[in-house]
Design a protein around this motif. Structure first.
Motif, PDB file in Angstrom:
ATOM      1  N   ALA A   1     -36.187 -36.164  96.731  1.00 36.37           N
ATOM      2  CA  ALA A   1     -37.052 -35.038  97.097  1.00 36.37           C
ATOM      3  C   ALA A   1     -38.167 -34.814  96.091  1.00 36.37           C
ATOM      4  N   GLY A   2     -38.188 -35.590  94.992  1.00 39.88           N
ATOM      5  CA  GLY A   2     -39.219 -35.426  93.982  1.00 39.88           C
ATOM      6  C   GLY A   2     -39.045 -34.118  93.219  1.00 39.88           C
ATOM      7  N   GLU A   3     -40.139 -33.647  92.634  1.00 37.56           N
ATOM      8  CA  GLU A   3     -40.104 -32.383  91.899  1.00 37.56           C
ATOM      9  C   GLU A   3     -40.054 -31.232  92.893  1.00 37.56           C
ATOM     10  N   SER A   4     -38.880 -30.677  93.043  1.00 35.84           N
ATOM     11  CA  SER A   4     -38.678 -29.610  94.025  1.00 35.84           C
ATOM     12  C   SER A   4     -37.623 -28.649  93.490  1.00 35.84           C
ATOM     13  N   PRO A   5     -37.551 -27.424  94.041  1.00 34.29           N
ATOM     14  CA  PRO A   5     -36.566 -26.448  93.564  1.00 34.29           C
ATOM     15  C   PRO A   5     -35.141 -26.964  93.720  1.00 34.29           C
ATOM     16  N   LYS A   6     -34.332 -26.729  92.674  1.00 33.04           N
ATOM     17  CA  LYS A   6     -32.953 -27.212  92.671  1.00 33.04           C
ATOM     18  C   LYS A   6     -32.015 -26.093  92.222  1.00 33.04           C
ATOM     19  N   GLY A   7     -30.776 -26.138  92.720  1.00 39.02           N
ATOM     20  CA  GLY A   7     -29.714 -25.279  92.226  1.00 39.02           C
ATOM     21  C   GLY A   7     -29.796 -23.840  92.704  1.00 39.02           C
ATOM     22  N   GLN A   8     -29.028 -22.986  92.018  1.00 39.87           N
ATOM     23  CA  GLN A   8     -28.961 -21.570  92.357  1.00 39.87           C
ATOM     24  C   GLN A   8     -30.197 -20.820  91.852  1.00 39.87           C
ATOM     25  N   THR A   9     -30.433 -19.667  92.418  1.00 39.36           N
ATOM     26  CA  THR A   9     -31.517 -18.820  91.932  1.00 39.36           C
ATOM     27  C   THR A   9     -31.101 -18.143  90.630  1.00 39.36           C
ATOM     28  N   THR A  10     -32.090 -17.727  89.852  1.00 37.77           N
ATOM     29  CA  THR A  10     -31.824 -16.992  88.618  1.00 37.77           C
ATOM     30  C   THR A  10     -31.484 -15.539  88.949  1.00 37.77           C
ATOM     31  N   ALA A  11     -31.260 -14.746  87.921  1.00 34.52           N
ATOM     32  CA  ALA A  11     -30.902 -13.335  88.113  1.00 34.52           C
ATOM     33  C   ALA A  11     -32.090 -12.467  88.529  1.00 34.52           C
ATOM     34  N   TRP A  12     -33.299 -13.011  88.468  1.00 32.48           N
ATOM     35  CA  TRP A  12     -34.468 -12.254  88.916  1.00 32.48           C
ATOM     36  C   TRP A  12     -34.458 -12.143  90.440  1.00 32.48           C
ATOM     37  N   PHE A  13     -34.796 -10.952  90.952  1.00 32.55           N
ATOM     38  CA  PHE A  13     -34.982 -10.824  92.398  1.00 32.55           C
ATOM     39  C   PHE A  13     -36.321 -10.151  92.682  1.00 32.55           C
ATOM     40  N   ALA A  14     -36.792 -10.271  93.901  1.00 35.24           N
ATOM     41  CA  ALA A  14     -38.138  -9.829  94.266  1.00 35.24           C
ATOM     42  C   ALA A  14     -38.359  -8.364  93.930  1.00 35.24           C
ATOM     43  N   HIS A  15     -39.537  -8.069  93.358  1.00 36.60           N
ATOM     44  CA  HIS A  15     -40.002  -6.701  93.069  1.00 36.60           C
ATOM     45  C   HIS A  15     -39.096  -5.974  92.074  1.00 36.60           C
ATOM     46  N   MET A  16     -38.419  -6.728  91.233  1.00 35.64           N
ATOM     47  CA  MET A  16     -37.422  -6.150  90.337  1.00 35.64           C
ATOM     48  C   MET A  16     -38.052  -5.197  89.316  1.00 35.64           C
ATOM     49  N   LYS A  17     -39.168  -5.624  88.703  1.00 34.54           N
ATOM     50  CA  LYS A  17     -39.858  -4.846  87.673  1.00 34.54           C
ATOM     51  C   LYS A  17     -41.350  -5.155  87.751  1.00 34.54           C
ATOM     52  N   SER A  18     -42.144  -4.284  87.161  1.00 35.75           N
ATOM     53  CA  SER A  18     -43.589  -4.512  87.114  1.00 35.75           C
ATOM     54  C   SER A  18     -43.944  -5.572  86.075  1.00 35.75           C
ATOM     55  N   VAL A  19     -45.094  -6.184  86.294  1.00 37.20           N
ATOM     56  CA  VAL A  19     -45.687  -7.118  85.340  1.00 37.20           C
ATOM     57  C   VAL A  19     -46.782  -6.373  84.583  1.00 37.20           C
TER      58      VAL A  19
END
Length: 761
Positions: A481-499
């Motif tokens: 699949a080449g360079e592509s997303p692998k494995g489980q997601t990290t502990a970050w989830f959408a809209h968790m905190k402001s940037v």
């Protein structure tokens, strides 16, 4: 001017530069006291910081946040040997402060140290001068925080590291010199962090300082951070406390438990062994404990007593270990996600020096050619060499809309260059005689590279995607699949905190938007100006960066408007959480030394020479709106020298450079150009000038000369080569010291006419 929400306050050094009380000091080899923070003429009743803050609020009344930058020092880029320490330039000296009616003795204080302490590591010198000022004294920081609060400003506390080792490198160069993924790498990080614990610090509210019961010479990172957490408590708290910034080399050191796939935590989230990132998480817990114990509890709604760390723009999303270690797997690992998702980290902060242009010398390059072509509506665009900007009007770097188009577009959003090398000043590779900051590889040829589907995490400008999605590591596992997303997601989830963009800004040099992270400081090995930026002759002293105050101001306006004021808004809010938190986005920089005392007093401060081309806002007030340029003059504005048919005439161009003698460090002398483009001496030779119709060349030349002779009236003549879009030269007759009759006699006798190009017409 309404385009600045916040500023980072410099210089970060100077024992009492931030103090509202005036101080005098003397060094060990002097006996007389001298004022050291009242150069603005308002002492001894008012320190320079008060005047500088007056100037800030007058120039930028919309500014609501000040980040106080405070430096300790690092003496090595090898994490195993690097000490983090405060210091003073007054070792063995003395201080007095103004009590309101008299001078009374006082000392410099920092973490149980004074200028008389035996354990102080001295700062290096350059000749008779110290390369940096000393760490701000504790009591000066407390009084500065209180003064800012009394002005109604939000406060960020920003601990900073200045490097004292050879070349004065960037703090992000601190790294592990051996192979990581090892116990020895983890041990080196642990040594750098140190063992300082919250229980070893005590707050002295009388003397406005913090005591430390650990070993006095325990110069470690945890000591610095925990010291300042306690000092901020004495000051009454701050709105945002940073755990440091841009320690890229430390963040990316891998411990023995690291693998490409990582491990899975108790919540089924992917995690990797990055010892320093773990150390930052522990520090966030410790600082939160100090604040909570003092009653300074987290207030997310009011934005008070928050904690974060400011990553570098190049690695805030993740790191590619192959860039520093070619033997490593190619890919990107979101190494900071465990920190961003930590319960005691309240914002995702990074210093945003991402490029806002790709503008070459000459006509501007590919962006100028694609100016009017349609902008992409689908990511990723398939052909980066045909990505338009969707703009109207004449292509120019001085277009606010162009700069905005490169905030969520352009390099590191739609495409990237593999080669980011800045070779320093040299001859323009496009063949002009300009001196520019040279590039090579695909950046030189503008051979832009594409991203592929699901590779958003490789593009550092993809803030919106990053904030709105969960994340996975991206690498090639050999599964086809080449360079592509692998494995489980990290502990970050959408809209968790402001940037928040804890730093952003632009040097006031040519084309600074091409490479906003570049800065000019001749003392530092990191010194540079932006890709393609022009350097001008310094009349015998080499070359200096060309200044550009207008582009600096325009870029700041474009950045501010795009994120915070444009309609419709580019900054969404989900469940009361801003994607970008404007309260903590701060421009680099404003100076606590008031203008014009700084930069004029070069006898006091060694960095004044960096001001003109630096990122300072202090004392720089270009127009807040870029004036609409006049249309270029039509050729008809000046007469054009007659053109003739046939082969009976020829033209000879002779470039003329003004030069001076310069001496290199080797002692060799050479000619130094005083200008980047030559003046031309031009001679037209005629084999035959006919009088009879339909040619009548002689009459035409005589009529033209009669019209322009002796009046210094300019005219146009074709340039030998096109340069920066110039096809015609502005010229005058070379008739100095001659009468009209003498000039005509020479024309007829020699069959030639001479003139020269001029500048500035």
């Amino acid at each position: 001017m309404e385009f600045v929400n916040g500023v980072n306050l410099l210089p970060s050094t100077g024992e009492f530069t931030y103090d509202t009380i005036c101080y005098r000091g003397h060094r060990a080899n002097a006996s007389a006291f001298e004022l050291i923070n009242a150069y603005g003429g308002e002492g001894p009743d008012r320190g320079d910081i008060e005047l500088a803050l007056d100037q800030l609020q007058a120039a930028f009344p919309s500014c609501i946040t000040v980040a106080i930058v405070v430096s300790w020092f690092g003496n090595s880029t090898d994490v195993e040997n690097c000490k983090i320490f405060p210091s003073t330039t007054y070792i063995g000296g003395g201080f007095e402060k103004w009590s309101g009616n008299d001078w009374v003795g006082d000392v410099w204080r920092c973490s149980e140290l004074t200028q008389l302490s035996q354990e102080i590591i001295p700062l290096p010198m350059n000749g008779e001068s110290f390369i940096y000022g000393g760490t701000p004294s504790d009591q000066s920081i407390v009084r500065c925080i209180r003064a800012l609060r009394s002005r109604g400003l939000r406060i960020v506390f920003y601990p900073f590291i200045l490097m004292t080792c050879q070349g004065l490198p960037w703090r992000g160069r601190i790294a592990y010199s051996g192979p990581d993924i090892s116990e020895s790498a983890a041990s080196a990080v642990a040594k750098f962090l140190g063992m300082a614990s919250p229980s070893e610090f005590s707050r002295d509210t009388m003397n406005l300082t913090v005591g430390y019961s650990g070993p006095p010479s325990n110069y470690t990172y945890r000591r610095m951070i925990l010291h300042y957490a306690n000092l901020c408590v004495i000051a009454g708290g701050v709105d945002l406390f940073l755990l440091g910034s841009e320690l890229r080399g430390l963040e990316t050191i891998r411990g023995p438990g690291w693998s490409a796939a990582g491990t899975v935590d108790e919540n089924s989230h992917a995690a990797w062994d990055y010892p320093f990132v773990g150390g930052l998480s522990q520090l966030s817990d410790d600082v939160r404990g100090i604040f909570d114990e003092a009653g300074l509890t987290k207030n997310v709604a009011g934005l008070h007593n928050l904690i974060s760390y400011a990553a570098d723009w190049s690695t805030w999303m993740g790191c590619d270990h192959s860039l520093s270690n070619p033997a490593s797997s190619v890919g990107l690992w979101p190494h900071l996600d465990s920190l961003w998702s930590s319960p005691n980290i309240d914002l995702v902060c990074f210093d945003n020096y991402l490029p806002m242009s790709d503008w070459t010398t000459g006509s501007g390059g590919l962006d100028a050619r694609l100016w009017c072509d349609s902008a992409p509506i689908i990511w990723p665009p398939a052909d980066p060499l045909s990505i338009g900007l969707g703009l109207t009007g004449a292509p120019t770097l001085y277009s606010k809309e162009y700069l905005k188009a490169n905030i969520e577009g352009g390099e590191r959003f739609n495409w990237f260059y593999v080669n980011s090398r800045n070779k320093g000043v040299g001859l323009d590779p496009f063949g002009t005689d300009l001196r520019v900051s040279c590039v090579d590889g695909d950046r030189l040829t503008q051979a832009r590279n594409r991203y592929y589907p699901n590779q958003e995490i490789l593009a550092q400008k993809q803030v919106r995607w990053w904030w709105s999605n969960s994340h996975r590591a991206l690498y090639d596992s050999g599964d086809g699949a080449g360079e592509s997303p692998k494995g489980q997601t990290t502990a970050w989830f959408a809209h968790m905190k402001s940037v928040a963009f804890t730093e952003y800004g632009f040097a006031s040099t040519d084309r600074s938007t091409n490479q906003p992270n570049a800065f000019f400081d001749a003392k530092s090995s990191e010194s540079a100006t932006a890709y393609w930026s022009i350097w001008d002759s310094a009349d015998g002293a080499g070359y200096l960066p060309r200044t550009d105050l207008v582009l600096q101001s325009l870029a700041l306006q474009a950045f501010h408007e795009y994120w915070f004021t444009d309609v419709p808004s580019n900054n969404p809010v989900v469940d009361s959480i801003h994607m970008i938190q404007p309260e903590f986005c701060s421009v680099w920089n404003w100076d606590a030394r008031p203008f014009p005392i700084f930069p004029v007093r070069s006898d006091v401060w060694a960095d004044g020479s960096n001001w003109s081309g630096g990122s300072w806002l202090t004392g720089k007030s270009p127009p807040t709106e870029m004036p609409i340029p006049d249309p270029p003059p039509e050729l008809g504005s000046y007469f054009q020298f007659p053109t003739f048919v046939g082969r009976g005439w020829c033209v000879r161009y002779q470039p003329q450079f003004s030069s001076a003698i310069t001496r290199h460090a080797s002692g060799r002398q050479c000619l130094l150009s005083r200008m980047s483009t030559p003046i031309f001496n031009i001679e037209i030779g005629f084999d035959l000038l006919r009088m009879d119709p339909p040619y009548a060349e002689l009459q035409e030349v005589i009529g033209f000369v009669a019209m322009h002779f002796g009046r210094h009236r300019p005219f146009l003549f074709p340039a030998p080569i096109e340069h920066d879009g110039i096809t015609m030269l502005t010229c005058r007759l070379d008739d100095e010291g001659e009468s009209y009759e003498e000039f005509m006699e020479r024309l007829v006798a020699l069959g030639a006419i001479k003139f020269r190009s001029v500048k500035g017409e």
